[in-house]
Design a protein around this motif. Structure first.
Motif, PDB file in Angstrom:
ATOM      1  N   CYS A 166      53.134  62.949  65.087  1.00 30.46           N
ATOM      2  CA  CYS A 166      54.248  63.297  64.128  1.00 30.46           C
ATOM      3  C   CYS A 166      53.518  63.595  62.897  1.00 30.46           C
ATOM      4  O   CYS A 166      53.278  62.659  61.960  1.00 30.46           O
ATOM      5  N   THR A 167      53.830  64.654  62.369  1.00 35.11           N
ATOM      6  CA  THR A 167      53.277  65.219  60.843  1.00 35.11           C
ATOM      7  C   THR A 167      54.131  64.586  59.893  1.00 35.11           C
ATOM      8  O   THR A 167      53.412  64.230  58.919  1.00 35.11           O
ATOM      9  N   VAL A 168      55.540  64.304  60.094  1.00 33.46           N
ATOM     10  CA  VAL A 168      56.258  63.926  58.960  1.00 33.46           C
ATOM     11  C   VAL A 168      55.957  62.206  58.808  1.00 33.46           C
ATOM     12  O   VAL A 168      55.980  61.945  57.522  1.00 33.46           O
ATOM     13  N   THR A 169      55.884  61.667  59.834  1.00 30.31           N
ATOM     14  CA  THR A 169      55.690  59.892  59.652  1.00 30.31           C
ATOM     15  C   THR A 169      54.185  59.408  59.527  1.00 30.31           C
ATOM     16  O   THR A 169      54.003  58.526  59.360  1.00 30.31           O
ATOM     17  N   ASP A 170      53.248  60.603  59.180  1.00 25.81           N
ATOM     18  CA  ASP A 170      51.775  60.376  59.231  1.00 25.81           C
ATOM     19  C   ASP A 170      51.264  61.009  57.840  1.00 25.81           C
ATOM     20  O   ASP A 170      50.331  61.951  58.042  1.00 25.81           O
ATOM     21  N   ASP A 176      49.217  60.253  55.735  1.00 22.26           N
ATOM     22  CA  ASP A 176      47.822  60.267  55.439  1.00 22.26           C
ATOM     23  C   ASP A 176      46.898  61.236  55.995  1.00 22.26           C
ATOM     24  O   ASP A 176      45.714  61.522  55.674  1.00 22.26           O
ATOM     25  N   ARG A 177      47.376  61.569  57.242  1.00 15.31           N
ATOM     26  CA  ARG A 177      46.628  62.654  58.123  1.00 15.31           C
ATOM     27  C   ARG A 177      47.125  64.008  57.948  1.00 15.31           C
ATOM     28  O   ARG A 177      46.417  64.876  58.085  1.00 15.31           O
ATOM     29  N   PHE A 178      48.348  64.198  57.918  1.00 17.61           N
ATOM     30  CA  PHE A 178      49.016  65.594  58.049  1.00 17.61           C
ATOM     31  C   PHE A 178      49.816  66.099  56.983  1.00 17.61           C
ATOM     32  O   PHE A 178      50.584  65.126  56.319  1.00 17.61           O
ATOM     33  N   PHE A 179      49.845  67.196  56.634  1.00 16.87           N
ATOM     34  CA  PHE A 179      50.585  68.101  55.690  1.00 16.87           C
ATOM     35  C   PHE A 179      52.232  68.068  56.333  1.00 16.87           C
ATOM     36  O   PHE A 179      52.042  68.171  57.649  1.00 16.87           O
ATOM     37  N   SER A 180      53.365  67.794  55.765  1.00 14.51           N
ATOM     38  CA  SER A 180      54.690  68.091  56.211  1.00 14.51           C
ATOM     39  C   SER A 180      55.412  68.756  55.294  1.00 14.51           C
ATOM     40  O   SER A 180      55.773  68.116  54.219  1.00 14.51           O
ATOM     41  N   TYR A 181      55.777  69.975  55.973  1.00 10.67           N
ATOM     42  CA  TYR A 181      56.836  70.848  54.664  1.00 10.67           C
ATOM     43  C   TYR A 181      58.001  70.031  54.802  1.00 10.67           C
ATOM     44  O   TYR A 181      58.768  69.927  53.681  1.00 10.67           O
ATOM     45  N   ARG A 182      58.648  69.642  56.051  1.00 13.49           N
ATOM     46  CA  ARG A 182      59.971  69.070  56.084  1.00 13.49           C
ATOM     47  C   ARG A 182      59.804  67.740  55.044  1.00 13.49           C
ATOM     48  O   ARG A 182      61.053  67.354  54.386  1.00 13.49           O
ATOM     49  N   ARG A 183      59.008  66.749  55.283  1.00  8.49           N
ATOM     50  CA  ARG A 183      58.682  65.713  54.168  1.00  8.49           C
ATOM     51  C   ARG A 183      58.568  66.120  52.637  1.00  8.49           C
ATOM     52  O   ARG A 183      59.191  65.358  51.992  1.00  8.49           O
ATOM     53  N   ASP A 184      57.900  67.081  52.379  1.00  8.99           N
ATOM     54  CA  ASP A 184      57.211  66.997  51.094  1.00  8.99           C
ATOM     55  C   ASP A 184      58.029  68.515  50.455  1.00  8.99           C
ATOM     56  O   ASP A 184      57.696  68.484  49.026  1.00  8.99           O
ATOM     57  N   GLY A 185      58.261  69.492  51.156  1.00  5.13           N
ATOM     58  CA  GLY A 185      58.563  70.657  50.526  1.00  5.13           C
ATOM     59  C   GLY A 185      57.173  71.364  50.186  1.00  5.13           C
ATOM     60  O   GLY A 185      56.600  72.129  50.942  1.00  5.13           O
ATOM     61  N   ALA A 186      56.666  71.291  48.867  1.00  2.00           N
ATOM     62  CA  ALA A 186      55.415  71.824  48.432  1.00  2.00           C
ATOM     63  C   ALA A 186      54.407  71.133  49.203  1.00  2.00           C
ATOM     64  O   ALA A 186      54.274  69.868  48.961  1.00  2.00           O
ATOM     65  N   THR A 187      53.512  71.776  49.861  1.00  3.20           N
ATOM     66  CA  THR A 187      52.580  71.185  50.672  1.00  3.20           C
ATOM     67  C   THR A 187      51.557  72.037  51.103  1.00  3.20           C
ATOM     68  O   THR A 187      51.573  73.077  51.040  1.00  3.20           O
ATOM     69  N   GLY A 188      50.411  71.647  51.568  1.00  8.42           N
ATOM     70  CA  GLY A 188      49.324  72.362  52.223  1.00  8.42           C
ATOM     71  C   GLY A 188      49.599  72.630  53.759  1.00  8.42           C
ATOM     72  O   GLY A 188      50.661  72.398  54.337  1.00  8.42           O
ATOM     73  N   ARG A 189      48.584  73.191  54.309  1.00  6.89           N
ATOM     74  CA  ARG A 189      48.627  73.628  55.799  1.00  6.89           C
ATOM     75  C   ARG A 189      47.294  73.241  56.588  1.00  6.89           C
ATOM     76  O   ARG A 189      46.277  73.316  55.943  1.00  6.89           O
ATOM     77  N   MET A 190      47.361  72.596  57.677  1.00  8.53           N
ATOM     78  CA  MET A 190      46.445  72.515  58.551  1.00  8.53           C
ATOM     79  C   MET A 190      46.083  73.768  59.275  1.00  8.53           C
ATOM     80  O   MET A 190      46.951  74.556  59.598  1.00  8.53           O
ATOM     81  N   ALA A 191      44.966  73.777  60.092  1.00 10.88           N
ATOM     82  CA  ALA A 191      44.499  75.000  60.800  1.00 10.88           C
ATOM     83  C   ALA A 191      44.279  74.454  61.995  1.00 10.88           C
ATOM     84  O   ALA A 191      43.293  73.336  62.375  1.00 10.88           O
ATOM     85  N   SER A 192      44.664  75.085  63.190  1.00  9.85           N
ATOM     86  CA  SER A 192      44.128  74.810  64.547  1.00  9.85           C
ATOM     87  C   SER A 192      43.542  76.169  65.035  1.00  9.85           C
ATOM     88  O   SER A 192      44.053  77.198  64.766  1.00  9.85           O
ATOM     89  N   LEU A 193      42.298  75.745  65.511  1.00  4.76           N
ATOM     90  CA  LEU A 193      41.337  76.886  65.717  1.00  4.76           C
ATOM     91  C   LEU A 193      40.700  76.961  67.012  1.00  4.76           C
ATOM     92  O   LEU A 193      40.520  75.711  67.723  1.00  4.76           O
ATOM     93  N   ILE A 194      40.545  78.072  67.741  1.00  2.00           N
ATOM     94  CA  ILE A 194      39.813  77.930  69.043  1.00  2.00           C
ATOM     95  C   ILE A 194      38.974  79.141  69.109  1.00  2.00           C
ATOM     96  O   ILE A 194      39.291  80.261  68.691  1.00  2.00           O
TER      97      ILE A 194
END
Length: 245
Positions: A216-220, A222-240
């Motif tokens: 859950c990006t919103v409730t964590d 320390d580990r995750f960015f969350s637009y819904r939680r913070d508005g202005a925020t960064g982005r994680m990348a998922s890569l393969i």
């Protein structure tokens, strides 16, 4: 740099990762491993973070950074101009090409085939899911759905993803049996399980070999960015990608 390495039975040639928000150089609301260049962060910090990404993951090349628009278009990598690639998923057939999507609540998911010949990365918010990005990505893999492996990355969790009637109806019109993905919220709306919605879409296609989820990006924070939680925020990348031989 910090990241999650998917726990799934992909072939050894398949490499995949999902970054966390820590381990970079960005400051303020983008602290610290923001990998997006369109959210207001200092471009020099984004460039340094992307350099860390390439180095720490030993990427075979620069990822193709898509211009994501919450749609269903899928880019077939190889002959694509990375300067203006508007799509919400990408597929690579063959080694050395890095597929990537950026998220901060939307669902990222990664695909490969059992033979280790093709990979894909998909950005799936509710609009993309409702418009068919899952179906489009599976089709562009050009492999039997039963031969595909899927990993679901960090997204907004089912206890906090509140949506209105129109969102629920958009999904149930496609999948009338998907009522279990929605439960009433205290505010009189609906709590949606985006992981279950995606799993059902994949199951209906015959691509039922799915791992991951449960974040859950919103409730964590320390580990995750969350637009819904913070508005202005960064982005994680998922890569393969497929490792060159």
């Amino acid at each position: 740099m910090d990241w999650i390495e998917p726990d799934w039975p992909a072939p050894a040639v398949v490499r995949a990762a999902c970054t966390l928000r820590s381990g970079g150089v960005s400051r303020g609301p983008y602290t610290s491993l923001n990998l997006s260049d369109h959210v207001g962060d200092d471009p020099s910090c984004v460039a340094r973070n992307r350099a860390l990404l390439r180095h720490d993951l030993a990427l075979p090349g620069e990822p193709l950074w898509l211009r994501q628009v919450h749609g269903r278009d899928v880019a077939m990598l190889g002959g694509v101009d990375p300067a203006d690639c508007v799509a919400d998923a990408s597929v690579a057939i063959g080694p050395g090409i890095v597929c990537a999507v950026l998220t901060a609540d939307c669902l990222p998911f990664l695909l490969c085939d059992r033979a280790g010949t093709r990979v894909a990365a998909v950005h799936a918010g509710w609009r993309g899911l409702a418009s068919g990005v899952v179906e489009a990505a599976v089709a562009r893999m050009q492999a039997p759905p039963e031969d595909l492996l899927v990993w679901l990355g960090p997204a907004i969790g089912p206890d906090v993803f509140e949506v209105g009637d129109e969102v629920r109806e958009a999904f149930l019109s496609y999948d009338p049996g998907g009522t279990a993905a929605f439960r009433p919220s205290p505010a009189g709306r609906w709590l949606a399980d985006i992981y279950l919605v995606a799993r059902r879409r994949l199951d209906l296609l015959g691509a039922g070999q799915v791992w991951g989820g449960g974040y859950c990006t919103v409730t964590d924070p320390d580990r995750f960015f969350s637009y819904r939680r913070d508005g202005a925020t960064g982005r994680m990348a998922s890569l393969i990608w497929l490792n060159p031989s």
